[in-house]
Design a protein around this motif. Structure first.
Motif, PDB file in Angstrom:
ATOM      1  N   THR A 112       0.814  -1.214   0.000  1.00 11.37           N
ATOM      2  CA  THR A 112       0.000   0.000   0.000  1.00 11.37           C
ATOM      3  C   THR A 112       0.853   1.272   0.000  1.00 11.37           C
ATOM      4  OG1 THR A 112      -0.125   0.027   2.421  1.00 11.37           O
ATOM      5  CG2 THR A 112      -1.845  -1.183   1.243  1.00 11.37           C
ATOM      6  N   MET A 113       2.172   1.126   0.119  1.00 16.81           N
ATOM      7  CA  MET A 113       3.070   2.279   0.244  1.00 16.81           C
ATOM      8  C   MET A 113       3.775   2.579  -1.069  1.00 16.81           C
ATOM      9  SD  MET A 113       4.915   1.091   3.773  1.00 16.81           S
ATOM     10  CE  MET A 113       3.983   0.631   5.236  1.00 16.81           C
ATOM     11  N   THR A 114       4.199   3.832  -1.227  1.00 12.36           N
ATOM     12  CA  THR A 114       5.024   4.179  -2.384  1.00 12.36           C
ATOM     13  C   THR A 114       6.452   3.694  -2.161  1.00 12.36           C
ATOM     14  OG1 THR A 114       5.774   6.315  -1.525  1.00 12.36           O
ATOM     15  CG2 THR A 114       3.641   6.271  -2.678  1.00 12.36           C
ATOM     16  N   VAL A 115       7.192   3.567  -3.233  1.00 13.06           N
ATOM     17  CA  VAL A 115       8.589   3.130  -3.132  1.00 13.06           C
ATOM     18  C   VAL A 115       9.408   4.149  -2.350  1.00 13.06           C
ATOM     19  CG1 VAL A 115      10.661   2.575  -4.442  1.00 13.06           C
ATOM     20  CG2 VAL A 115       8.439   1.733  -5.203  1.00 13.06           C
ATOM     21  N   VAL A 116       9.119   5.425  -2.541  1.00 16.77           N
ATOM     22  CA  VAL A 116       9.840   6.460  -1.798  1.00 16.77           C
ATOM     23  C   VAL A 116       9.628   6.287  -0.299  1.00 16.77           C
ATOM     24  CG1 VAL A 116       9.998   8.940  -1.341  1.00 16.77           C
ATOM     25  CG2 VAL A 116       9.805   8.120  -3.693  1.00 16.77           C
ATOM     26  N   GLU A 117       8.389   6.011   0.126  1.00 10.86           N
ATOM     27  CA  GLU A 117       8.112   5.752   1.540  1.00 10.86           C
ATOM     28  C   GLU A 117       8.871   4.523   2.023  1.00 10.86           C
ATOM     29  OE1 GLU A 117       3.675   6.762   2.814  1.00 10.86           O
ATOM     30  OE2 GLU A 117       3.715   5.645   0.920  1.00 10.86           O
ATOM     31  N   ARG A 118       8.830   3.485   1.203  1.00 12.85           N
ATOM     32  CA  ARG A 118       9.380   2.205   1.625  1.00 12.85           C
ATOM     33  C   ARG A 118      10.880   2.241   1.850  1.00 12.85           C
ATOM     34  NH1 ARG A 118       7.123  -1.109  -3.246  1.00 12.85           N
ATOM     35  NH2 ARG A 118       9.095  -2.191  -2.851  1.00 12.85           N
ATOM     36  N   MET A 119      11.594   3.062   1.076  1.00 10.46           N
ATOM     37  CA  MET A 119      13.052   3.043   1.195  1.00 10.46           C
ATOM     38  C   MET A 119      13.594   3.941   2.313  1.00 10.46           C
ATOM     39  SD  MET A 119      14.763   5.382  -1.808  1.00 10.46           S
ATOM     40  CE  MET A 119      13.822   4.782  -3.209  1.00 10.46           C
ATOM     41  N   GLN A 120      12.755   4.791   2.917  1.00 12.19           N
ATOM     42  CA  GLN A 120      13.259   5.787   3.848  1.00 12.19           C
ATOM     43  C   GLN A 120      14.019   5.217   5.055  1.00 12.19           C
ATOM     44  OE1 GLN A 120      13.557   9.049   3.181  1.00 12.19           O
ATOM     45  NE2 GLN A 120      12.766   8.306   1.203  1.00 12.19           N
ATOM     46  N   PRO A 121      13.517   4.167   5.735  1.00  9.95           N
ATOM     47  CA  PRO A 121      14.284   3.657   6.883  1.00  9.95           C
ATOM     48  C   PRO A 121      15.692   3.187   6.496  1.00  9.95           C
ATOM     49  CG  PRO A 121      12.038   2.861   6.977  1.00  9.95           C
ATOM     50  CD  PRO A 121      12.197   3.507   5.629  1.00  9.95           C
ATOM     51  N   ALA A 122      15.812   2.437   5.396  1.00 13.26           N
ATOM     52  CA  ALA A 122      17.140   1.976   4.973  1.00 13.26           C
ATOM     53  C   ALA A 122      17.998   3.132   4.505  1.00 13.26           C
ATOM     54  CB  ALA A 122      17.005   0.929   3.873  1.00 13.26           C
ATOM     55  N   LEU A 123      17.400   4.095   3.800  1.00 11.88           N
ATOM     56  CA  LEU A 123      18.148   5.234   3.290  1.00 11.88           C
ATOM     57  C   LEU A 123      18.679   6.094   4.430  1.00 11.88           C
ATOM     58  CD1 LEU A 123      19.050   6.961   0.862  1.00 11.88           C
ATOM     59  CD2 LEU A 123      16.818   8.098   0.974  1.00 11.88           C
ATOM     60  N   GLN A 124      17.864   6.361   5.422  1.00 12.99           N
ATOM     61  CA  GLN A 124      18.250   7.262   6.498  1.00 12.99           C
ATOM     62  C   GLN A 124      19.084   6.583   7.583  1.00 12.99           C
ATOM     63  OE1 GLN A 124      15.055   9.729   8.054  1.00 12.99           O
ATOM     64  NE2 GLN A 124      13.957   9.667   6.103  1.00 12.99           N
ATOM     65  N   LEU A 125      18.802   5.310   7.861  1.00 16.06           N
ATOM     66  CA  LEU A 125      19.425   4.639   9.007  1.00 16.06           C
ATOM     67  C   LEU A 125      20.632   3.788   8.612  1.00 16.06           C
ATOM     68  CD1 LEU A 125      16.137   3.707  10.868  1.00 16.06           C
ATOM     69  CD2 LEU A 125      17.565   5.733  11.140  1.00 16.06           C
ATOM     70  N   LYS A 126      20.817   3.542   7.319  1.00 20.83           N
ATOM     71  CA  LYS A 126      22.039   2.937   6.778  1.00 20.83           C
ATOM     72  C   LYS A 126      22.412   1.609   7.447  1.00 20.83           C
ATOM     73  CE  LYS A 126      23.710   7.632   5.885  1.00 20.83           C
ATOM     74  NZ  LYS A 126      24.778   8.629   6.082  1.00 20.83           N
ATOM     75  N   PRO A 127      21.524   0.624   7.417  1.00 15.58           N
ATOM     76  CA  PRO A 127      21.849  -0.679   8.017  1.00 15.58           C
ATOM     77  C   PRO A 127      22.879  -1.424   7.183  1.00 15.58           C
ATOM     78  CG  PRO A 127      19.836  -0.849   6.757  1.00 15.58           C
ATOM     79  CD  PRO A 127      20.215   0.618   6.748  1.00 15.58           C
ATOM     80  N   GLU A 128      23.490  -2.443   7.777  1.00 18.62           N
ATOM     81  CA  GLU A 128      24.438  -3.236   6.997  1.00 18.62           C
ATOM     82  C   GLU A 128      23.733  -4.124   5.989  1.00 18.62           C
ATOM     83  OE1 GLU A 128      26.744  -6.047   9.345  1.00 18.62           O
ATOM     84  OE2 GLU A 128      25.326  -5.864  10.999  1.00 18.62           O
ATOM     85  N   LEU A 129      22.441  -4.387   6.188  1.00 21.20           N
ATOM     86  CA  LEU A 129      21.687  -5.232   5.274  1.00 21.20           C
ATOM     87  C   LEU A 129      20.271  -4.673   5.146  1.00 21.20           C
ATOM     88  CD1 LEU A 129      22.129  -7.928   3.681  1.00 21.20           C
ATOM     89  CD2 LEU A 129      21.081  -9.109   5.624  1.00 21.20           C
ATOM     90  N   ALA A 130      19.732  -4.715   3.925  1.00 22.59           N
ATOM     91  CA  ALA A 130      18.343  -4.310   3.680  1.00 22.59           C
ATOM     92  C   ALA A 130      17.732  -5.274   2.675  1.00 22.59           C
ATOM     93  CB  ALA A 130      18.273  -2.880   3.150  1.00 22.59           C
ATOM     94  N   SER A 131      16.460  -5.561   2.848  1.00 22.52           N
ATOM     95  CA  SER A 131      15.782  -6.415   1.883  1.00 22.52           C
ATOM     96  C   SER A 131      15.459  -5.612   0.631  1.00 22.52           C
ATOM     97  CB  SER A 131      14.492  -6.985   2.486  1.00 22.52           C
ATOM     98  OG  SER A 131      13.544  -5.950   2.711  1.00 22.52           O
ATOM     99  N   LEU A 132      15.354  -6.306  -0.506  1.00 17.60           N
ATOM    100  CA  LEU A 132      15.022  -5.653  -1.765  1.00 17.60           C
ATOM    101  C   LEU A 132      14.251  -6.646  -2.624  1.00 17.60           C
ATOM    102  CD1 LEU A 132      15.192  -3.257  -3.674  1.00 17.60           C
ATOM    103  CD2 LEU A 132      17.452  -4.059  -4.400  1.00 17.60           C
TER     104      LEU A 132
END
Length: 326
Positions: A112-132
């Protein structure tokens, strides 16, 4: 595709400096997906909702043997999925303080979310791993509607029903945007592949230079709109990944719902890594709700033990996945 281009592609993968086959194949990475965006609060009283519950569940799963914790967030007021980075910030420090597990933040969010919304936590918090997620697809959750006559929150049945007419949007441009924006932060990716074609999409992004081996492929079985759960489906997914990526990838997989542990056993026997967690299944046995994520980790760890395999530690998993930071 020309044979020359195919040869170049294969050479790039097989000549990677890190040969994943050289790692100890008796070690199996257990990923635990803590809460997700599929199930809703009515379905189980044990589904983590608040930041405190998510942190406690992740630390418990790590203590039970999970080397990776895959994390979504929920609005603590009513349990609906959210990609608000502020919600992630409420539980990530607690998890980091409480365990050494690899933190894997979703870029999938919910359909239900836009791609821009969905990427914000990984983009801002810079984890060592993110799902894609590796492709646009149908993602049907509506078949869970008849299981409950009443709902705790009004949003739940609307959310599930909407999945019949909706779709999970992950265009080639969406994927490229996430790779271009989040990759330079040092984040590596868990590539979620719900069908055979998604493996070829991953290969396409290796060819474009936006993905660099070693890859972490997470095959998903049993979602309405993706590949099924037959043992042949599992085998063809593994064989296709082997052919496309040679020795330059780590393979993990999970089955949705009641197929969770059956798929885990087969995947482990095929040399893969496994994923469990309340995102993927609310159950621990037929008709019996799991009381925690840790309970599922313990069960799959028992399956691995029966097969003569051991769970990888976070440090071992980082080496296996080519991660360089903790």
């Amino acid at each position: 595709m020309s044979s020359a281009r195919h040869g170049r592609r294969r050479a790039r993968r097989d000549n990677t400096t890190r040969d994943l086959a050289s790692t100890d194949n008796r070690k199996v990475i257990i990923t635990c997906a803590i809460t997700g965006a599929i199930h809703t609060p009515t379905m189980s009283p044990h589904l983590p909702i608040t930041p405190e519950q998510i942190a406690e569940a992740a630390i418990g799963a790590a203590g039970a043997g999970a080397a990776v914790v895959h994390l979504h967030a929920r609005d603590p007021r009513d349990g609906r999925p959210t990609q608000d980075p502020a919600q992630f910030k409420q539980f990530l420090p607690k998890i980091r303080a409480g365990c050494d597990a690899i933190i894997n933040i979703t870029t999938g969010g919910s359909q239900t979310m836009t791609v821009v919304e969905r990427m914000q936590p990984a983009l801002q918090l810079k984890p060592e791993l993110a799902s894609l997620n590796m492709g646009t697809m149908n993602f049907g959750l509506y078949e869970m509607l008849p299981r409950h006559k009443t709902w705790t929150h009004d949003w739940e049945p609307k959310y599930l029903a909407g999945s019949e007419a909706g779709m999970f949007k992950n265009t080639l441009k969406d994927i490229a945007d996430i790779l271009r924006l989040c990759g330079p932060n040092g984040t590596r990716f868990e590539l979620e592949c719900y069908d055979i074609g998604h493996l070829y999409t991953a290969a396409h992004f290796v060819d474009r230079g936006l993905l660099t081996p070693p890859l972490f492929i997470q095959s998903v079985f049993g979602i309405r709109g993706g590949i099924g759960t037959h043992p042949d489906d599992v085998e063809v997914m593994k064989k296709t990944a082997d052919r496309l990526f040679g020795k330059s990838f780590a393979w993990s997989a999970f089955g949705a719902g009641r197929h969770q542990m059956t798929i885990a056993r087969q995947v482990a026997m095929l040399g893969g890594n496994v994923r469990v967690g309340l995102e993927d299944s609310l159950w621990i046995d037929r008709g019996q709700l799991a009381t925690s994520n840790a309970q599922q980790v313990e069960k799959v760890r028992g399956i691995l033990s029966q097969l003569g395999l051991e769970a990888a530690t976070p440090a071992e998993a980082r080496k296996m996945l080519g991660l360089t930071s903790g």
